[in-house]
Scaffold this active site. Structure first.
Site, PDB file in Angstrom:
ATOM      1  N   LEU A  21     -13.447  19.244  27.261  1.00 44.57           N
ATOM      2  CA  LEU A  21     -13.349  18.240  26.204  1.00 44.57           C
ATOM      3  C   LEU A  21     -12.827  16.902  26.718  1.00 44.57           C
ATOM      4  CD1 LEU A  21     -11.876  20.394  23.290  1.00 44.57           C
ATOM      5  CD2 LEU A  21     -14.083  19.224  23.270  1.00 44.57           C
ATOM      6  N   ASP A  40      -5.469  13.960  34.950  1.00 41.48           N
ATOM      7  CA  ASP A  40      -5.608  15.407  35.146  1.00 41.48           C
ATOM      8  C   ASP A  40      -4.765  15.825  36.335  1.00 41.48           C
ATOM      9  OD1 ASP A  40      -7.867  17.530  33.945  1.00 41.48           O
ATOM     10  OD2 ASP A  40      -6.882  18.150  35.808  1.00 41.48           O
ATOM     11  N   TYR A 164       1.259  29.808  22.541  1.00 45.70           N
ATOM     12  CA  TYR A 164       0.221  28.786  22.342  1.00 45.70           C
ATOM     13  C   TYR A 164       0.136  28.370  20.864  1.00 45.70           C
ATOM     14  CZ  TYR A 164      -4.532  26.780  22.621  1.00 45.70           C
ATOM     15  OH  TYR A 164      -5.633  25.967  22.565  1.00 45.70           O
ATOM     16  N   LYS A 168       0.844  24.599  19.291  1.00 47.82           N
ATOM     17  CA  LYS A 168      -0.261  23.884  18.653  1.00 47.82           C
ATOM     18  C   LYS A 168       0.060  23.494  17.201  1.00 47.82           C
ATOM     19  CE  LYS A 168      -3.317  23.481  21.898  1.00 47.82           C
ATOM     20  NZ  LYS A 168      -3.563  22.129  22.438  1.00 47.82           N
ATOM     21  N   ASP A 506      10.132  -4.455 -12.464  1.00 49.04           N
ATOM     22  CA  ASP A 506      10.405  -3.235 -11.701  1.00 49.04           C
ATOM     23  C   ASP A 506      10.268  -3.549 -10.213  1.00 49.04           C
ATOM     24  OD1 ASP A 506      10.572  -0.763 -10.513  1.00 49.04           O
ATOM     25  OD2 ASP A 506       9.389   0.253 -12.034  1.00 49.04           O
ATOM     26  N   ASN A 508      11.399  -1.977  -7.530  1.00 47.51           N
ATOM     27  CA  ASN A 508      11.601  -0.865  -6.607  1.00 47.51           C
ATOM     28  C   ASN A 508      10.744  -1.074  -5.355  1.00 47.51           C
ATOM     29  OD1 ASN A 508      11.719   1.617  -5.264  1.00 47.51           O
ATOM     30  ND2 ASN A 508      11.674   2.807  -7.152  1.00 47.51           N
ATOM     31  N   HIS A 511       7.159   0.428  -4.185  1.00 45.40           N
ATOM     32  CA  HIS A 511       5.846  -0.034  -4.616  1.00 45.40           C
ATOM     33  C   HIS A 511       5.330  -1.235  -3.826  1.00 45.40           C
ATOM     34  CE1 HIS A 511       6.429   2.695  -7.942  1.00 45.40           C
ATOM     35  NE2 HIS A 511       7.572   2.103  -8.236  1.00 45.40           N
ATOM     36  N   GLN A 702       1.508 -33.037 -29.568  1.00 44.89           N
ATOM     37  CA  GLN A 702       0.854 -32.876 -28.269  1.00 44.89           C
ATOM     38  C   GLN A 702       1.618 -31.882 -27.401  1.00 44.89           C
ATOM     39  OE1 GLN A 702       0.270 -36.508 -26.096  1.00 44.89           O
ATOM     40  NE2 GLN A 702      -1.016 -35.555 -24.549  1.00 44.89           N
ATOM     41  N   GLN A 720      -5.194 -35.843 -33.902  1.00 42.97           N
ATOM     42  CA  GLN A 720      -4.229 -36.871 -33.501  1.00 42.97           C
ATOM     43  C   GLN A 720      -3.543 -37.509 -34.715  1.00 42.97           C
ATOM     44  OE1 GLN A 720      -6.367 -39.623 -31.020  1.00 42.97           O
ATOM     45  NE2 GLN A 720      -6.640 -38.152 -29.359  1.00 42.97           N
TER      46      GLN A 720
END
Length: 732
Positions: A21, A40, A164, A168, A506, A508, A511, A702, A720
């Site tokens: 792989l 390797d 193993y 894993k 809010d 916090n 978020h 106005q 007016q």
């Protein structure tokens, strides 16, 4: 034809790349423009020996095809050396593929400490060392992609592979946490569990099977997960033989065992074993928070009955009963039309929809405040005073969750004003794994009760103090009818929805701040539950009440799962008389986010939207009476000056309470009370209070018009001449 994915300018380290792989990954990255470090050690499948030939051969293959690559022969236990090779050769590190591994298969009874330790050192610690060495470089450049290599043995177990399997599955836990910590840095980490022909499998699988398990059938998934376009992180995939699939956890609803008359015991577990293991209506939690919320949802569904067994380790405080009846300090909340508009935008309203304009434009003739703005007013009353200040309780703010909410409106909220809220702790319930604090908030304008809110606040880990499980004071949720929804509305939120909603009060950081949300177990900042609440209530108000806030009576809901900004909310509705049951889902995932909800509507009292509502004493009535007397005295002269018909709507709390017409166009002029049979040149809507401010000269027309307090339709230029009416004719 789709655009090919390339990795130009990216530097990739592949461990264990001398064959199988790893070799396939290195070749594929090199072919698509990446600079590759081929690592390797050159040992055998048991981790014995050392040889540079395997890595050198792969480097030559990459270069022969025009690619760029260097070899590295160090053990993954020396992670810094591997990353330094990348920096020395190419100046950066962008992608790490943790692929190196060995096998030392033995049944558990024959497994030695050396067999155990060596597997952990290569697989788990080796991946840790290499990734840690690369992490800060990725952090500085705001980009990184990491692959951890797990195995089916780690996911499901396999005879003779205890060492193993443990290593894993440990990689999966490491990957999930790195995904959370790295998301805000644009560092993505995913795990694959491949099955392919490699040095580790070639001696344990038949040749005909291995022929179908070619490494090149795995590499496309790895390359996609490492590309800058891919947003996936914290995921687990199985892949092999040309197939790939994403895995997730599934959990049964389980069963609550902790009760006074039925204390937890091995026998109780035995007797409820089938219920504990029943996967009907299973959930699929993806984060710690989702796991907890799913559990809390099951606890909240438990019927009232025996209290829970007292837990001396409860974190709620020394005397929860003392808190019941506690009155928060009275809270003053002032707001203007702008806050109403900001809230409407925060819960998804847009000028793209003409029906929304009455909630977004203060100059609209029917400008109004959304009823659910009441939650913002009450939230300020509770949060400003502080839950941590309630006597008898010791609450950790990080353990607080909003479980359910109820809002009742007694009359439409004014579009501006100063209100007083009075909050009281109604009750405290013991839910075993946590406590529920029921808080009622009543909001007044003067002596008039406008709305009340009931907050159900869940405090994680604070249960088991021996308190009651239910309360006569709570407003309960209600399941929807057992039929298909009568109406469904789907509406998308925006990526900025939470950032916009929080401006209403809010704040916090859960978020908005990715690092804070990651601490809470969320991959991204989540949408406020009360924002989804606002979306759903809007959908119902439009569908069943023609967007009339005066029809809105009450809403109740339970918060189930979070929503991410940008996802779509699907509100499903069932109408039963004046009650609309509803639930809300995330369209993209099908996950329920609001459940057991309902909205109660007031009866539509009239089919005529202009029908006059009962009015309190109106100051404007005296003014119009004086205008009538002045017209009688000198109407002809006024007609000569003005030459227009003015229709007036006087409002109170957003409702029309009086109508007048000043005719200074026909004959000697006239004043009419009530609906006018003719046509006005100018139609004017103004509140009783603002009308008096105009008459008394506190504001000019106005200014009132620009502020949205004076709404004019028709011949604006004729408007007016209002000064003649307001300053001269109306002068008392």
């Amino acid at each position: 034809m789709s655009v090919p994915l390339t990795f130009d300018g990216k530097v990739v380290l592949v461990t264990g790349a001398g064959g199988g792989l790893g070799r396939e990954y290195a070749l594929a990255f090199g072919q698509r423009g990446a600079s590759v470090v081929v690592n390797d050690l050159g040992g055998n499948a048991k981790g014995e020996g050392k040889n540079s030939a395997a890595a050198d051969k792969v480097v030559e293959e990459i270069k022969a095809k025009g690619g760029k690559a260097v070899a590295n022969y160090d053990s993954v236990e020396d992670g810094e050396k591997l990353i330094q090779s990348a920096l020395d050769a190419f100046g950066r590190i962008d992608i790490v593929i943790n692929n190196a591994g060995i096998l030392r298969d033995r049944s558990f009874s024959r497994l030695s400490e050396l067999d155990w330790d060596l597997l952990q050192r290569v697989h788990l610690k080796g991946s840790f060392n290499v990734t840690r060495a690369a992490w800060n470089h990725m952090k500085e450049q705001k980009f990184g992609r990491i692959i951890m290599t797990a195995s089916a043995a780690g996911l499901y177990g396999n005879f003779g592979q205890a060492n193993y399997s443990a290593a894993k599955l440990g990689l999966l836990g490491l990957s999930n946490t790195l995904a959370i910590e790295g998301r805000k840095l644009n560092i993505h980490c995913n795990t694959i569990a491949p099955i392919a022909n490699s040095r580790l499998t070639q001696n344990i699988m038949p040749a005909d099977i291995l022929e179908n398990l070619k490494p090149e059938y795995v590499s496309p998934l790895v390359l996609w997960l490492c590309h800058e376009q891919c947003e996936e992180t914290g995921a687990l995939f199985e892949v092999g033989a040309g197939w790939m699939g994403k895995l997730r956890w599934e959990r049964s609803p389980g069963h609550v065992l902790l009760r006074k008359n039925h204390p937890m015991s091995p026998e109780a577990v035995r007797d409820q074993w089938d219920n504990i293991c029943d996967f009907k209506d299973a959930s699929h939690p993806a984060t710690i928070s989702e796991s907890l919320m799913s559990m809390l949802s099951m606890l909240n569904k438990e019927p009232a009955g025996d209290g829970l067994v007292a837990n001396p380790t409860s974190s709620l405080g020394h005397n929860p009963a003392q808190a019941v009846g506690y009155n928060f300090p009275d809270h003053t909340f002032s707001y203007t039309e702008m806050q109403c508009i900001l809230y409407a935008l925060g819960v998804g309203m847009s000028t793209k929809d003409p029906d929304h304009l009455r909630f977004l434009y203060e100059g609209h003739e029917n400008f109004a405040c959304l009823p659910t703005y009441g939650v913002i007013i009450s939230q300020a009353a509770v949060m400003d005073s502080g839950l941590t200040n309630i006597p008898g309780l010791e609450i950790n703010p990080t353990q607080i969750l909003h479980g359910e909410h109820y809002l009742k409106c007694y009359q439409p909220l004014p579009t501006s004003g100063t209100l007083i809220s009075k909050a009281t702790v109604l009750d405290i319930l013991d839910k075993g794994s946590g406590a529920v604090i029921i808080i009622n908030v009543s909001t007044y304008q003067g002596q008039r009760l406008l709305c009340s809110n009931q907050w159900s606040v869940f405090v994680v880990g604070a249960g088991g103090f021996g308190g009651k499980k239910s309360s006569p004071h709570t407003e309960n949720t209600a399941p929807p009818p057992n039929r298909a929804p009568d109406a469904v509305v789907v509406e998308s939120t925006t990526k900025e929805q939470a950032a916009l909603y929080r401006l209403s009060g809010d704040r916090n950081p859960l978020h908005i701040d990715p690092s804070f949300s990651a601490m809470g177990g969320f991959k991204d900042p989540i949408l406020h539950g009360l924002c989804s609440f606002g979306f759903a209530s809007r959908h119902i108000l439009k569908r069943y009440a023609d967007n009339d806030p005066a029809r809105f009576c009450a809403i109740k809901v339970r918060f189930v799962k979070p929503v991410l900004p940008g996802q779509s909310l699907q509100t499903e509705m069932w109408k039963e008389g004046n009650r609309v049951h509803f639930q809300c889902k995330v369209k993209e995932t099908g996950s329920l986010t609001l459940s057991g909800g309902y909205v109660d509507l007031y009866e539509d009292q009239t089919s005529d939207p202009k029908a006059l509502q009962p009015a309190a004493d109106l100051q404007s009535k005296l003014v119009f009476a004086e205008i009538g007397r002045r017209i009688q005295a000198s109407g002809a002269a006024l007609v000569e000056q003005v030459k227009g018909v003015f229709g007036w709507e006087i409002t109170q709390d957003g409702k029309t309470v009086a109508q007048w017409t000043i005719d200074l166009k026909n004959g000697a002029g006239a004043l009419h009370e009530g609906p006018y049979s003719g046509k006005a040149d100018v139609s004017i809507a103004v509140s009783d209070a603002d009308f008096m401010a105009l008459v008394q000269g506190k504001v000019n027309p106005q200014q009132a018009f620009m502020a949205g307090k004076l709404k004019i339709k028709g011949n604006i230029m004729l408007g007016q001449k209002l000064d003649i009416i307001l300053k001269d004719v109306a002068k008392l």
